[in-house]
Scaffold this motif. Sequence first.
Motif, PDB file in Angstrom:
ATOM      1  N   GLU A 171     118.767  75.470 -14.681  1.00 16.33           N
ATOM      2  CA  GLU A 171     119.281  75.737 -16.021  1.00 16.33           C
ATOM      3  C   GLU A 171     118.147  76.203 -16.930  1.00 16.33           C
ATOM      4  O   GLU A 171     118.326  77.066 -17.770  1.00 16.33           O
ATOM      5  N   ARG A 172     116.966  75.600 -16.720  1.00 16.98           N
ATOM      6  CA  ARG A 172     115.848  75.882 -17.609  1.00 16.98           C
ATOM      7  C   ARG A 172     114.535  75.493 -16.928  1.00 16.98           C
ATOM      8  O   ARG A 172     114.462  74.454 -16.269  1.00 16.98           O
ATOM      9  N   LEU A 173     113.538  76.350 -17.072  1.00 17.02           N
ATOM     10  CA  LEU A 173     112.182  75.973 -16.663  1.00 17.02           C
ATOM     11  C   LEU A 173     111.430  75.601 -17.934  1.00 17.02           C
ATOM     12  O   LEU A 173     111.517  76.308 -18.932  1.00 17.02           O
ATOM     13  N   LEU A 174     110.674  74.511 -17.863  1.00 19.63           N
ATOM     14  CA  LEU A 174     109.817  74.142 -18.979  1.00 19.63           C
ATOM     15  C   LEU A 174     108.382  74.232 -18.501  1.00 19.63           C
ATOM     16  O   LEU A 174     107.918  73.379 -17.726  1.00 19.63           O
ATOM     17  N   ILE A 175     107.712  75.295 -18.912  1.00 23.13           N
ATOM     18  CA  ILE A 175     106.316  75.454 -18.546  1.00 23.13           C
ATOM     19  C   ILE A 175     105.480  74.749 -19.603  1.00 23.13           C
ATOM     20  O   ILE A 175     105.596  75.047 -20.792  1.00 23.13           O
ATOM     21  N   THR A 176     104.682  73.780 -19.192  1.00 26.46           N
ATOM     22  CA  THR A 176     103.901  73.036 -20.177  1.00 26.46           C
ATOM     23  C   THR A 176     102.630  73.806 -20.542  1.00 26.46           C
ATOM     24  O   THR A 176     102.059  74.522 -19.734  1.00 26.46           O
ATOM     25  N   ALA A 177     102.221  73.607 -21.787  1.00 29.74           N
ATOM     26  CA  ALA A 177     101.017  74.249 -22.323  1.00 29.74           C
ATOM     27  C   ALA A 177     100.218  73.173 -23.048  1.00 29.74           C
ATOM     28  O   ALA A 177     100.800  72.385 -23.791  1.00 29.74           O
ATOM     29  N   SER A 178      98.924  73.128 -22.805  1.00 32.67           N
ATOM     30  CA  SER A 178      98.110  72.088 -23.456  1.00 32.67           C
ATOM     31  C   SER A 178      98.091  72.278 -24.975  1.00 32.67           C
ATOM     32  O   SER A 178      97.873  71.330 -25.715  1.00 32.67           O
ATOM     33  N   GLY A 179      98.301  73.510 -25.401  1.00 27.78           N
ATOM     34  CA  GLY A 179      98.165  73.792 -26.834  1.00 27.78           C
ATOM     35  C   GLY A 179      96.780  74.338 -27.145  1.00 27.78           C
ATOM     36  O   GLY A 179      96.546  74.880 -28.221  1.00 27.78           O
ATOM     37  N   GLY A 180      95.851  74.194 -26.175  1.00 24.67           N
ATOM     38  CA  GLY A 180      94.513  74.760 -26.329  1.00 24.67           C
ATOM     39  C   GLY A 180      93.722  74.117 -27.456  1.00 24.67           C
ATOM     40  O   GLY A 180      94.155  73.123 -28.052  1.00 24.67           O
ATOM     41  N   PRO A 181      92.567  74.701 -27.753  1.00 27.72           N
ATOM     42  CA  PRO A 181      91.674  74.103 -28.753  1.00 27.72           C
ATOM     43  C   PRO A 181      92.219  74.170 -30.184  1.00 27.72           C
ATOM     44  O   PRO A 181      91.744  73.457 -31.049  1.00 27.72           O
ATOM     45  N   PHE A 182      93.212  75.018 -30.418  1.00 26.20           N
ATOM     46  CA  PHE A 182      93.689  75.187 -31.802  1.00 26.20           C
ATOM     47  C   PHE A 182      95.001  74.468 -32.088  1.00 26.20           C
ATOM     48  O   PHE A 182      95.682  74.749 -33.065  1.00 26.20           O
ATOM     49  N   LEU A 183      95.319  73.508 -31.229  1.00 26.53           N
ATOM     50  CA  LEU A 183      96.584  72.778 -31.393  1.00 26.53           C
ATOM     51  C   LEU A 183      96.700  72.114 -32.757  1.00 26.53           C
ATOM     52  O   LEU A 183      97.777  72.080 -33.352  1.00 26.53           O
ATOM     53  N   SER A 184      95.606  71.580 -33.255  1.00 29.60           N
ATOM     54  CA  SER A 184      95.663  70.845 -34.526  1.00 29.60           C
ATOM     55  C   SER A 184      94.814  71.496 -35.612  1.00 29.60           C
ATOM     56  O   SER A 184      94.613  70.919 -36.683  1.00 29.60           O
ATOM     57  N   THR A 185      94.309  72.683 -35.341  1.00 23.98           N
ATOM     58  CA  THR A 185      93.494  73.390 -36.336  1.00 23.98           C
ATOM     59  C   THR A 185      94.404  73.865 -37.477  1.00 23.98           C
ATOM     60  O   THR A 185      95.487  74.383 -37.221  1.00 23.98           O
ATOM     61  N   PRO A 186      93.965  73.684 -38.733  1.00 22.04           N
ATOM     62  CA  PRO A 186      94.779  74.211 -39.837  1.00 22.04           C
ATOM     63  C   PRO A 186      95.047  75.705 -39.597  1.00 22.04           C
ATOM     64  O   PRO A 186      94.135  76.447 -39.213  1.00 22.04           O
ATOM     65  N   LEU A 187      96.288  76.113 -39.805  1.00 19.07           N
ATOM     66  CA  LEU A 187      96.692  77.485 -39.471  1.00 19.07           C
ATOM     67  C   LEU A 187      95.770  78.544 -40.076  1.00 19.07           C
ATOM     68  O   LEU A 187      95.446  79.525 -39.419  1.00 19.07           O
TER      69      LEU A 187
END
Lengths: 393, 393
Positions: A171-187
């Motif tokens: 039904e759906r594949l969920l490919i996980t992503a760590s979010g990388g180094p900018f996961l919590s960096t202010p936009l």
Amino acid sequence: MAKDIVILGSTGSIGTQTLEVIKDLEASNQEKFNIVGLGCGTSTDLLVRQINRFKPDMVSVKGEPERKIVSRKISKDVEIRTGSEGLKTLAGMTNTGTVVNALVGFVGLEPTLEAIGSSSRILLANKESLVIGGPLVDRKLKNSKTSLIPIDSEHNAIFQALETGKEKEVERLLITASGGPFLSTPLDRIDSASPEEALDHPNWDMGSRITCDSASMVNKGLEVIEAHWLFDLSYEKITAVVHPQSVIHSLVQFHDGSMIGELGEPDMKVPIQYALTYPRRLENDYGRTDIVDLAKLEFKELEESRYPAFNLVVEAGKSGGNRPAAVNGADEELIDEFLAENIRFGGIARGLDLVLEDLEPVENPSFEDLKSTDVWARKKARSLVEEKIIGDR
Amino acid sequence: MAKDIVILGSTGSIGTQTLEVIKDLEASNQEKFNIVGLGCGTSTDLLVRQINRFKPDMVSVKGEPERKIVSRKISKDVEIRTGSEGLKTLAGMTNTGTVVNALVGFVGLEPTLEAIGSSSRILLANKESLVIGGPLVDRKLKNSKTSLIPIDSEHNAIFQALETGKEKEVERLLITASGGPFLSTPLDRIDSASPEEALDHPNWDMGSRITCDSASMVNKGLEVIEAHWLFDLSYEKITAVVHPQSVIHSLVQFHDGSMIGELGEPDMKVPIQYALTYPRRLENDYGRTDIVDLAKLEFKELEESRYPAFNLVVEAGKSGGNRPAAVNGADEELIDEFLAENIRFGGIARGLDLVLEDLEPVENPSFEDLKSTDVWARKKARSLVEEKIIGDR
């Protein structure tokens, strides 16, 4: 009986880890491989050591200078080929054996095409084979007895999960992503992030292109395209989800409501061994995950505004044709420009957008069309920097 | 062609959900079952409705009074049997069909034994079949072509994960436990917790015995014993881990370093349908898990001091013989005494300990031995309360 195996990209990270897995399996008397071919680029010293240790029949190096260096240092009974012709010859030399394609870049596509039909199994780490050459690989694979097993952790996880069901039951594949180094960096700080910041990946120790691609999520977009071709699934069924701990390597949601995932340490030897010995699972002492030590696993939606390049790449995949080739070539150049501090981090996504805008689309590209697109996109990307259109640092 | 199916315990929670799944599969034109037999205890009204809807050839009820009630309300062409003989007859009536054993308690063991060899598939929800009768079931199963598919969520998850490998390739099973209502209760308040507190399960809506067993973790200990028999694994390889969200239903760590888990909503229809249609996965609209909505999954070690009954039960499993039968029978009685407020919550674990201490062990028990142990353990447990040895409320 030992299985014949050819390793393309034998001196790179995946190549050397593949050789370690092969050594470990032999040391534990579980499986023996006969390494008939090794291919690399310019790492001649390491290749010579590999030749002395594994005694292949044939090797291939980048060009004449590398051939001469290697030739002087090894015995005469090893044939030395060069360039993309050499890699193609290696890819076609096992009859019922295994070809590991751990080449980096466009150069990996032709050997994959060559290995289809002439080998029984391809272990694929070269993402361009599917990102760029998906339709060509897919067509050839469907008329062959060759099986393709992905060895990057996300697709290998999906491959394992699919052992519990069929592709048409997904039904759906969920490919996980760590979010990388900018996961919590202010936009507002991402656009001007430094190469040091972009290269600071939280979980995996990888090359600089793939690390930058994790920061921009171009990498995840390319993985969506790969998954589309590998598992014959429409793009609508493939989602990327941010999972900072990178413990769940990916998930398959079946249409009966069950969701199957593969979890583990960020140790590439685990998927490499699985792909080498599939369908058997052999013993090893590679990294183990103690789920109690992990304490918690988190999940977040992939924010479009944080990773603008992700959608660009997925859309290029959906539109198909020569677009993924353009994205892939341009991205490599733009990362070089970013690492050389010629453009901002945000310039990568802006550059991709402009390259795609200017691309002359080819809907059913031949190999030659794809090659021209790659060359064109690289040139276009560099010109965007040279003409200071995205040279905004 | 419709498959013959018998449902034992058809009026209980698993039984009624099984019938709903069968109706859904028929409504969506995916699979048709021919319900040849229904067995229950005293819920005659519901049974009559089920007979009218599903037209079985034979049903079974607890005894003569129930037989008379049902007989008056249905047409003459449905045969009505009674008691454990009736259930046994039902279990043996399908030749190549499926038997769903959703009976509660010791009464489920004989029908399981009967269905082995005389059916092609048993869907097992009756935990006593393996907790008490593990060695008997295992022996008979090994000489038959009948397959046993567990439908409780933890073991069904393990069954699914094992599709990606072999039992002998398993390094460790991780059976997840919600931690129950006392996961965060101060330790010194658990002993005197009220029935209301013990029945307040965070994730699953279940009967009162299994909910109390989740609070004491007797349930998880029994599941370890079941897993031992179902998957032919030594107790050393089976671990319980606290996972408060109950999203990962269980995990299999293989000896190659890969860990496979099944995740999903707490909806029993998912594993029931999987077991009915295995190896196919058919479409449904049962609960879906959006992993992003979950936000996080947590894991903790199972604290011995919080759940003293857990180790008691697992040790009874390891020592084997008639000990699990004693634990199971005594636990049922002690829960009744606790719910009747005759003993404290902590009295359940103390009672189990005392019953096991007094048990005359039988190392290779027959069915009759197990039956006598069950009767003895119940009596012993009640006497511990009556004599106020654990009557400490």
